[in-house]
Design an enzyme around this catalytic site. Sequence first.
Site, PDB file in Angstrom:
ATOM      1  N   ASN A   7       0.865  -1.182   0.000  1.00  0.00           N
ATOM      2  CA  ASN A   7       0.000   0.000   0.000  1.00  0.00           C
ATOM      3  C   ASN A   7       0.902   1.232   0.000  1.00  0.00           C
ATOM      4  OD1 ASN A   7      -1.822   2.033   0.493  1.00  0.00           O
ATOM      5  ND2 ASN A   7      -2.258   1.422   2.615  1.00  0.00           N
ATOM      6  N   LYS A   9       0.100   4.244  -0.268  1.00  0.00           N
ATOM      7  CA  LYS A   9      -0.572   5.427   0.313  1.00  0.00           C
ATOM      8  C   LYS A   9      -0.366   6.630  -0.614  1.00  0.00           C
ATOM      9  CE  LYS A   9       0.177   3.421   4.819  1.00  0.00           C
ATOM     10  NZ  LYS A   9      -0.018   3.575   6.235  1.00  0.00           N
ATOM     11  N   HIS A  95      -9.584   1.046   4.856  1.00  0.00           N
ATOM     12  CA  HIS A  95      -8.319   1.237   5.570  1.00  0.00           C
ATOM     13  C   HIS A  95      -8.575   2.189   6.742  1.00  0.00           C
ATOM     14  CE1 HIS A  95      -4.214   2.413   6.476  1.00  0.00           C
ATOM     15  NE2 HIS A  95      -3.814   1.365   5.786  1.00  0.00           N
ATOM     16  N   GLU A  97      -6.964   4.589   7.816  1.00  0.00           N
ATOM     17  CA  GLU A  97      -6.722   6.002   7.495  1.00  0.00           C
ATOM     18  C   GLU A  97      -7.919   6.618   6.776  1.00  0.00           C
ATOM     19  OE1 GLU A  97      -2.913   5.488   5.603  1.00  0.00           O
ATOM     20  OE2 GLU A  97      -2.054   4.959   7.554  1.00  0.00           O
ATOM     21  N   GLU A 164      -5.593  -5.092  10.633  1.00  0.00           N
ATOM     22  CA  GLU A 164      -4.578  -4.064  10.842  1.00  0.00           C
ATOM     23  C   GLU A 164      -4.877  -3.295  12.131  1.00  0.00           C
ATOM     24  OE1 GLU A 164      -2.494  -2.826   6.995  1.00  0.00           O
ATOM     25  OE2 GLU A 164      -4.315  -1.664   7.127  1.00  0.00           O
ATOM     26  N   GLY A 170       2.265   2.127  10.781  1.00  0.00           N
ATOM     27  CA  GLY A 170       3.224   3.227  10.662  1.00  0.00           C
ATOM     28  C   GLY A 170       3.911   3.590  11.969  1.00  0.00           C
ATOM     29  N   SER A 208       3.218  -2.269  10.447  1.00  0.00           N
ATOM     30  CA  SER A 208       4.675  -2.271  10.641  1.00  0.00           C
ATOM     31  C   SER A 208       5.331  -3.601  10.277  1.00  0.00           C
ATOM     32  CB  SER A 208       5.027  -1.849  12.077  1.00  0.00           C
ATOM     33  OG  SER A 208       4.591  -0.518  12.306  1.00  0.00           O
ATOM     34  N   GLY A 229       2.701  -1.182   4.351  1.00  0.00           N
ATOM     35  CA  GLY A 229       2.689   0.238   4.001  1.00  0.00           C
ATOM     36  C   GLY A 229       4.096   0.746   3.736  1.00  0.00           C
ATOM     37  N   GLY A 230       4.697   1.368   4.746  1.00  0.00           N
ATOM     38  CA  GLY A 230       6.003   2.022   4.590  1.00  0.00           C
ATOM     39  C   GLY A 230       7.056   1.160   3.923  1.00  0.00           C
TER      40      GLY A 230
HETATM   41  C1  PEP Z   1      -0.881   0.047   5.990  1.00  0.00           C
HETATM   42  O1  PEP Z   1      -0.920   1.187   5.612  1.00  0.00           O
HETATM   43  O2  PEP Z   1      -1.772  -0.712   5.633  1.00  0.00           O
HETATM   44  C2  PEP Z   1       0.227  -0.382   6.846  1.00  0.00           C
HETATM   45  C3  PEP Z   1       0.170  -1.572   7.378  1.00  0.00           C
HETATM   46  O3  PEP Z   1       1.259   0.513   7.037  1.00  0.00           O
HETATM   47  P1  PEP Z   1       2.686   0.211   7.715  1.00  0.00           P
HETATM   48  O4  PEP Z   1       3.201  -1.080   7.124  1.00  0.00           O
HETATM   49  O5  PEP Z   1       3.542   1.374   7.354  1.00  0.00           O
HETATM   50  O6  PEP Z   1       2.458   0.075   9.185  1.00  0.00           O
END
Ligand code: PEP
Length: 245
Positions: A7, A9, A95, A97, A164, A170, A208, A229-230
């Site tokens: 993802n 983002k 999600h 966010e 999640e 994040g 994460s 994500g990151g």
């Molecule tokens: C996400 O945005 O779905 C996510 C899991 O982000 P991160 O891996 O950065 O925690």
Amino acid sequence: MPLIVGNWKMNGLKADGTLLAAGVAAKAKGNLGKGREVVVCPPFTIIERVQSKLIGSGVGLGAQDCAPKESGAFTGDISPGMIKEVGATWVILGHSERRAGHGESDALVRAKVEAAEAAGLTTIVCVGETLEEHDGGRAKDVVARQLQGSLPEKRPARWVVAYEPVWAIGSGRTAKAEVIGAMHRHIIVQLQRRFGKLDGVQILYGGSVKADNAREILSIDGVDGALVGGASLKSEEFWTICSAR
Ligand code: PEP
């Protein structure tokens, strides 16, 4: 077969987004289909460009949201059909966010899931509790309510749920293996109660996930893959995660 979804983002202009896609595609060529499936979800604006870089790699392509309608007076929205037309076949919905930052309710997420499935997209529906809910011992209730409210009555041939925990996204703070395992079992029970047989569903963990914890997370019973994500923004690290099981 584990499913790893990146993802991106709100990251990726034309130049760096295509570079990242080309990096993932280069690593994937000849390596997918053999025990792993990989999808990347860039911002809407570069989906088409990313698609051109993924051709022949086996990497799937998705969007990060869609409207609950196909067309009409919905300024700023992007319909499932529009996403399909530019080459994506997956979409992340609900999600945290979007639930928190855009006030998306379970009912809205469900309407989006229904619209996306009607357009032929495969949906990745996110659920997860906040830190306050986690600390208050309400995580399982929250997730059960989100599943009940966000998933449509009719289950499609293929569907994905991503657990999640909001406090792990994040933050660099991954949920402990036993917490992840217990929640995935809880999700399986909820889905079985409602849908009976669970053919075609995969349950991902997100929060994460990094190169150094992916192997442990992906080996937890009931974890069918990861939403990243990151760590999906660097092709090397993302590929290490994709190769972790
Ligand atoms: C996400 O945005 O779905 C996510 C899991 O982000 P991160 O891996 O950065 O925690």
